[in-house]
Motif scaffolding. Sequence first.
Motif, PDB file in Angstrom:
ATOM      1  N   PRO A   1       0.791  -1.226   0.000  1.00 32.70           N
ATOM      2  CA  PRO A   1       0.000   0.000   0.000  1.00 32.70           C
ATOM      3  C   PRO A   1       0.828   1.285   0.000  1.00 32.70           C
ATOM      4  O   PRO A   1       0.477   2.242  -0.671  1.00 32.70           O
ATOM      5  CB  PRO A   1      -0.848  -0.114   1.260  1.00 32.70           C
ATOM      6  CG  PRO A   1      -0.211  -1.158   2.085  1.00 32.70           C
ATOM      7  CD  PRO A   1       0.538  -2.056   1.158  1.00 32.70           C
ATOM      8  N   ALA A   2       1.930   1.320   0.726  1.00 30.90           N
ATOM      9  CA  ALA A   2       2.731   2.548   0.785  1.00 30.90           C
ATOM     10  C   ALA A   2       3.327   2.863  -0.584  1.00 30.90           C
ATOM     11  O   ALA A   2       3.304   4.014  -1.033  1.00 30.90           O
ATOM     12  CB  ALA A   2       3.834   2.412   1.825  1.00 30.90           C
ATOM     13  N   ARG A   3       3.838   1.848  -1.257  1.00 35.97           N
ATOM     14  CA  ARG A   3       4.426   2.076  -2.582  1.00 35.97           C
ATOM     15  C   ARG A   3       3.349   2.408  -3.610  1.00 35.97           C
ATOM     16  O   ARG A   3       3.585   3.196  -4.526  1.00 35.97           O
ATOM     17  CB  ARG A   3       5.255   0.863  -2.996  1.00 35.97           C
ATOM     18  CG  ARG A   3       6.518   0.746  -2.133  1.00 35.97           C
ATOM     19  CD  ARG A   3       7.336  -0.458  -2.441  1.00 35.97           C
ATOM     20  NE  ARG A   3       7.929  -0.371  -3.764  1.00 35.97           N
ATOM     21  CZ  ARG A   3       8.712  -1.299  -4.266  1.00 35.97           C
ATOM     22  NH1 ARG A   3       8.993  -2.376  -3.570  1.00 35.97           N
ATOM     23  NH2 ARG A   3       9.215  -1.173  -5.469  1.00 35.97           N
ATOM     24  N   ARG A   4       2.146   1.811  -3.469  1.00 35.41           N
ATOM     25  CA  ARG A   4       1.049   2.153  -4.379  1.00 35.41           C
ATOM     26  C   ARG A   4       0.621   3.602  -4.195  1.00 35.41           C
ATOM     27  O   ARG A   4       0.356   4.315  -5.158  1.00 35.41           O
ATOM     28  CB  ARG A   4      -0.150   1.221  -4.159  1.00 35.41           C
ATOM     29  CG  ARG A   4       0.001  -0.138  -4.803  1.00 35.41           C
ATOM     30  CD  ARG A   4      -1.330  -0.877  -4.848  1.00 35.41           C
ATOM     31  NE  ARG A   4      -2.035  -0.910  -3.584  1.00 35.41           N
ATOM     32  CZ  ARG A   4      -1.852  -1.825  -2.641  1.00 35.41           C
ATOM     33  NH1 ARG A   4      -0.978  -2.784  -2.818  1.00 35.41           N
ATOM     34  NH2 ARG A   4      -2.542  -1.781  -1.523  1.00 35.41           N
TER      35      ARG A   4
ATOM     36  N   ASP B   1      -6.530  15.786 -16.942  1.00 35.59           N
ATOM     37  CA  ASP B   1      -7.525  16.085 -15.917  1.00 35.59           C
ATOM     38  C   ASP B   1      -7.454  15.037 -14.811  1.00 35.59           C
ATOM     39  O   ASP B   1      -7.640  13.838 -15.058  1.00 35.59           O
ATOM     40  CB  ASP B   1      -8.924  16.117 -16.543  1.00 35.59           C
ATOM     41  CG  ASP B   1      -9.970  16.577 -15.550  1.00 35.59           C
ATOM     42  OD1 ASP B   1      -9.628  17.411 -14.683  1.00 35.59           O
ATOM     43  OD2 ASP B   1     -11.121  16.105 -15.635  1.00 35.59           O
ATOM     44  N   CYS B   2      -7.164  15.505 -13.582  1.00 36.99           N
ATOM     45  CA  CYS B   2      -7.029  14.592 -12.447  1.00 36.99           C
ATOM     46  C   CYS B   2      -7.447  15.334 -11.184  1.00 36.99           C
ATOM     47  O   CYS B   2      -7.011  16.466 -10.956  1.00 36.99           O
ATOM     48  CB  CYS B   2      -5.575  14.126 -12.335  1.00 36.99           C
ATOM     49  SG  CYS B   2      -5.306  12.937 -11.023  1.00 36.99           S
TER      50      CYS B   2
ATOM     51  N   VAL C   1      -6.758   8.065  -7.757  1.00 34.06           N
ATOM     52  CA  VAL C   1      -6.323   8.528  -9.074  1.00 34.06           C
ATOM     53  C   VAL C   1      -7.136   7.735 -10.098  1.00 34.06           C
ATOM     54  O   VAL C   1      -7.179   6.505 -10.053  1.00 34.06           O
ATOM     55  CB  VAL C   1      -4.815   8.282  -9.270  1.00 34.06           C
ATOM     56  CG1 VAL C   1      -4.370   8.719 -10.652  1.00 34.06           C
ATOM     57  CG2 VAL C   1      -4.010   9.001  -8.200  1.00 34.06           C
ATOM     58  N   PRO C   2      -7.820   8.423 -11.036  1.00 30.50           N
ATOM     59  CA  PRO C   2      -8.653   7.714 -12.016  1.00 30.50           C
ATOM     60  C   PRO C   2      -7.839   6.727 -12.845  1.00 30.50           C
ATOM     61  O   PRO C   2      -6.648   6.927 -13.091  1.00 30.50           O
ATOM     62  CB  PRO C   2      -9.204   8.845 -12.889  1.00 30.50           C
ATOM     63  CG  PRO C   2      -9.112  10.069 -12.056  1.00 30.50           C
ATOM     64  CD  PRO C   2      -7.924   9.874 -11.178  1.00 30.50           C
ATOM     65  N   LYS C   3      -8.514   5.675 -13.276  1.00 31.84           N
ATOM     66  CA  LYS C   3      -7.844   4.626 -14.039  1.00 31.84           C
ATOM     67  C   LYS C   3      -7.230   5.153 -15.326  1.00 31.84           C
ATOM     68  O   LYS C   3      -6.141   4.728 -15.703  1.00 31.84           O
ATOM     69  CB  LYS C   3      -8.825   3.489 -14.354  1.00 31.84           C
ATOM     70  CG  LYS C   3      -9.203   2.700 -13.136  1.00 31.84           C
ATOM     71  CD  LYS C   3     -10.140   1.562 -13.488  1.00 31.84           C
ATOM     72  CE  LYS C   3     -10.521   0.788 -12.244  1.00 31.84           C
ATOM     73  NZ  LYS C   3     -11.409  -0.321 -12.551  1.00 31.84           N
ATOM     74  N   HIS C   4      -7.906   6.092 -16.001  1.00 33.00           N
ATOM     75  CA  HIS C   4      -7.358   6.595 -17.261  1.00 33.00           C
ATOM     76  C   HIS C   4      -6.059   7.377 -17.021  1.00 33.00           C
ATOM     77  O   HIS C   4      -5.159   7.357 -17.850  1.00 33.00           O
ATOM     78  CB  HIS C   4      -8.394   7.447 -18.014  1.00 33.00           C
ATOM     79  CG  HIS C   4      -8.648   8.800 -17.410  1.00 33.00           C
ATOM     80  ND1 HIS C   4      -9.515   9.001 -16.364  1.00 33.00           N
ATOM     81  CD2 HIS C   4      -8.129  10.011 -17.717  1.00 33.00           C
ATOM     82  CE1 HIS C   4      -9.532  10.292 -16.043  1.00 33.00           C
ATOM     83  NE2 HIS C   4      -8.695  10.929 -16.855  1.00 33.00           N
TER      84      HIS C   4
ATOM     85  N   ALA D   1       1.867   9.683 -10.247  1.00 32.80           N
ATOM     86  CA  ALA D   1       0.960   9.747 -11.397  1.00 32.80           C
ATOM     87  C   ALA D   1       0.150  11.037 -11.372  1.00 32.80           C
ATOM     88  O   ALA D   1      -0.039  11.679 -12.410  1.00 32.80           O
ATOM     89  CB  ALA D   1       0.030   8.531 -11.405  1.00 32.80           C
ATOM     90  N   ARG D   2      -0.316  11.450 -10.190  1.00 32.89           N
ATOM     91  CA  ARG D   2      -1.096  12.679 -10.069  1.00 32.89           C
ATOM     92  C   ARG D   2      -0.233  13.895 -10.439  1.00 32.89           C
ATOM     93  O   ARG D   2      -0.666  14.776 -11.185  1.00 32.89           O
ATOM     94  CB  ARG D   2      -1.626  12.827  -8.645  1.00 32.89           C
ATOM     95  CG  ARG D   2      -2.636  13.932  -8.478  1.00 32.89           C
ATOM     96  CD  ARG D   2      -3.072  14.077  -7.020  1.00 32.89           C
ATOM     97  NE  ARG D   2      -3.480  12.858  -6.373  1.00 32.89           N
ATOM     98  CZ  ARG D   2      -4.706  12.328  -6.438  1.00 32.89           C
ATOM     99  NH1 ARG D   2      -5.627  12.913  -7.150  1.00 32.89           N
ATOM    100  NH2 ARG D   2      -4.982  11.219  -5.787  1.00 32.89           N
TER     101      ARG D   2
END
Length: 171
Positions: A125-128, A145-146, A152-155, A135-136
């Motif tokens: 979880p910490a690394r995710r 758009d985020c 964080v949205p899948k796209h 990614a954001r």
Amino acid sequence: MSVTTIHRPLAPAPTETVPSAVDAVTEATDPAEQPVDVLDVDALLTWAAEQPVATIRRLGERTAEGLARLAEHHDRAVAVDVATTRLIEAQLMLARAEAQLRAAKAGTPAPAAEAPGVPQADPGPARRREAGRRARAWAVRNGVDCPDRGLVPKHVLAAYRRAHPEDVDAR
């Protein structure tokens, strides 16, 4: 029963002077440098069983029963962790073998271990979370758009993965 010990900080002896609050502020106190009293739990339980006071004997008995139950839970949790790890490793090996079989049937070269569609071990979880932050930040820098908070949205994750295939935590 095995010897069980509990480490606890020593209380100052009655003949020692207790440092003042000013001394405590000026001196850096490192917990590793504090003296430690080693408490032999088995000896303490034996002592409790030999006491003439029934309350102490009962407290010792309840403590021994609680420690036995705690040890059982610990052993069970360790066994579950080991079995879960073995299961994940077997699932990964099966997925790789299935990918190799598909490649062999299609007449294409066998996929690498990190091929798409082959599950990899969960980074944790910490690394995710850290990969989500990267990614954001990438999305903001690149005008994708985020939202500022939340998942964080899948796209966005998919676009980040395409732009950064070396980031294995962003899977």
